[in-house]
Design an enzyme around this catalytic site. Sequence first.
Site, PDB file in Angstrom:
ATOM      1  CG  ASN A  42      42.596  42.533  42.695  1.00  0.00           C
ATOM      2  OD1 ASN A  42      43.694  42.336  42.198  1.00  0.00           O
ATOM      3  ND2 ASN A  42      41.870  43.593  42.394  1.00  0.00           N
ATOM      4  CB  ILE A  43      40.327  36.410  42.108  1.00  0.00           C
ATOM      5  CG1 ILE A  43      41.797  36.034  42.321  1.00  0.00           C
ATOM      6  CG2 ILE A  43      39.678  35.507  41.051  1.00  0.00           C
ATOM      7  CD1 ILE A  43      42.016  34.698  43.026  1.00  0.00           C
ATOM      8  CD  GLU A  44      37.934  43.261  39.651  1.00  0.00           C
ATOM      9  OE1 GLU A  44      37.575  43.389  38.472  1.00  0.00           O
ATOM     10  OE2 GLU A  44      38.283  44.213  40.371  1.00  0.00           O
ATOM     11  CB  CYS A  53      40.624  41.566  48.892  1.00  0.00           C
ATOM     12  SG  CYS A  53      39.266  42.740  48.892  1.00  0.00           S
ATOM     13  CD  GLU A  55      44.363  43.391  50.818  1.00  0.00           C
ATOM     14  OE1 GLU A  55      43.799  42.864  49.831  1.00  0.00           O
ATOM     15  OE2 GLU A  55      44.192  44.578  51.140  1.00  0.00           O
ATOM     16  CB  CYS A  90      38.790  46.587  52.008  1.00  0.00           C
ATOM     17  SG  CYS A  90      38.521  44.808  52.163  1.00  0.00           S
ATOM     18  CB  CYS A  93      41.506  42.656  53.780  1.00  0.00           C
ATOM     19  SG  CYS A  93      40.986  41.959  52.197  1.00  0.00           S
TER      20      CYS A  93
HETATM   21  N1  THU Z   1      40.677  45.058  46.566  1.00  0.00           N
HETATM   22  C1  THU Z   1      41.644  44.274  47.104  1.00  0.00           C
HETATM   23  O1  THU Z   1      42.185  43.367  46.477  1.00  0.00           O
HETATM   24  N2  THU Z   1      41.994  44.503  48.396  1.00  0.00           N
HETATM   25  C2  THU Z   1      41.441  45.450  49.200  1.00  0.00           C
HETATM   26  O2  THU Z   1      41.784  45.532  50.375  1.00  0.00           O
HETATM   27  C3  THU Z   1      40.470  46.404  48.639  1.00  0.00           C
HETATM   28  C4  THU Z   1      40.013  46.147  47.243  1.00  0.00           C
HETATM   29  C5  THU Z   1      40.261  44.803  45.174  1.00  0.00           C
HETATM   30  C6  THU Z   1      38.849  44.290  45.005  1.00  0.00           C
HETATM   31  C7  THU Z   1      38.542  44.707  43.585  1.00  0.00           C
HETATM   32  O3  THU Z   1      39.001  43.693  42.707  1.00  0.00           O
HETATM   33  C8  THU Z   1      39.377  45.950  43.360  1.00  0.00           C
HETATM   34  O4  THU Z   1      40.331  45.988  44.403  1.00  0.00           O
HETATM   35  C9  THU Z   1      38.575  47.241  43.356  1.00  0.00           C
HETATM   36  O5  THU Z   1      37.812  47.339  44.500  1.00  0.00           O
END
Ligand code: THU
Length: 136
Positions: A42-44, A53, A55, A90, A93
């Site tokens: 994941n890359i915020e 996300c 995935e 999520c 995804c």
């Molecule tokens: N996140 C994912 O990488 N994949 C998901 O299916 C759900 C959430 C990440 C997004 C964010 O960086 C962190 O988890 C918290 O929501």
Amino acid sequence: MTDKKLIEIAKKAAENAYVPYSHYTVGAALLTKDGKVYTGCNIENAAYGPTNCAERTAFFKAVSEGKREFLKIAVVGGKALHFKDYFSPCGVCRQVMREFCDDSFTVLLGKDGEEYLSLSLSELLPHSFSKSNIDI
Ligand code: THU
């Protein structure tokens, strides 16, 4: 490629997670039908919305390199690389998986230790909307 190996690769991929806001690290390892593995984390983003996300990072890397056929994906998630509980993708995804994968596509949920769950996409996203619904 064994399930356990794919989960190990997902755990390693989570080390690259860019998560200065949530500190929630997610890793994914996507196996193509021709045996290649694409990883994702994941890359915020400071604006939150552009966050990607793990995935989808893996899927978009693979699709952008010409891959369209996938067998399974392993995912792990937890605070600061501690994968205490099972982590499940999520809704967004799951919908991206739906675009490229059929009902039998496998989603492996990993956590700390050796245990894991193996689910099909149809279990994760029943009664889904997909390209077959669009008359083109
Ligand atoms: N996140 C994912 O990488 N994949 C998901 O299916 C759900 C959430 C990440 C997004 C964010 O960086 C962190 O988890 C918290 O929501």
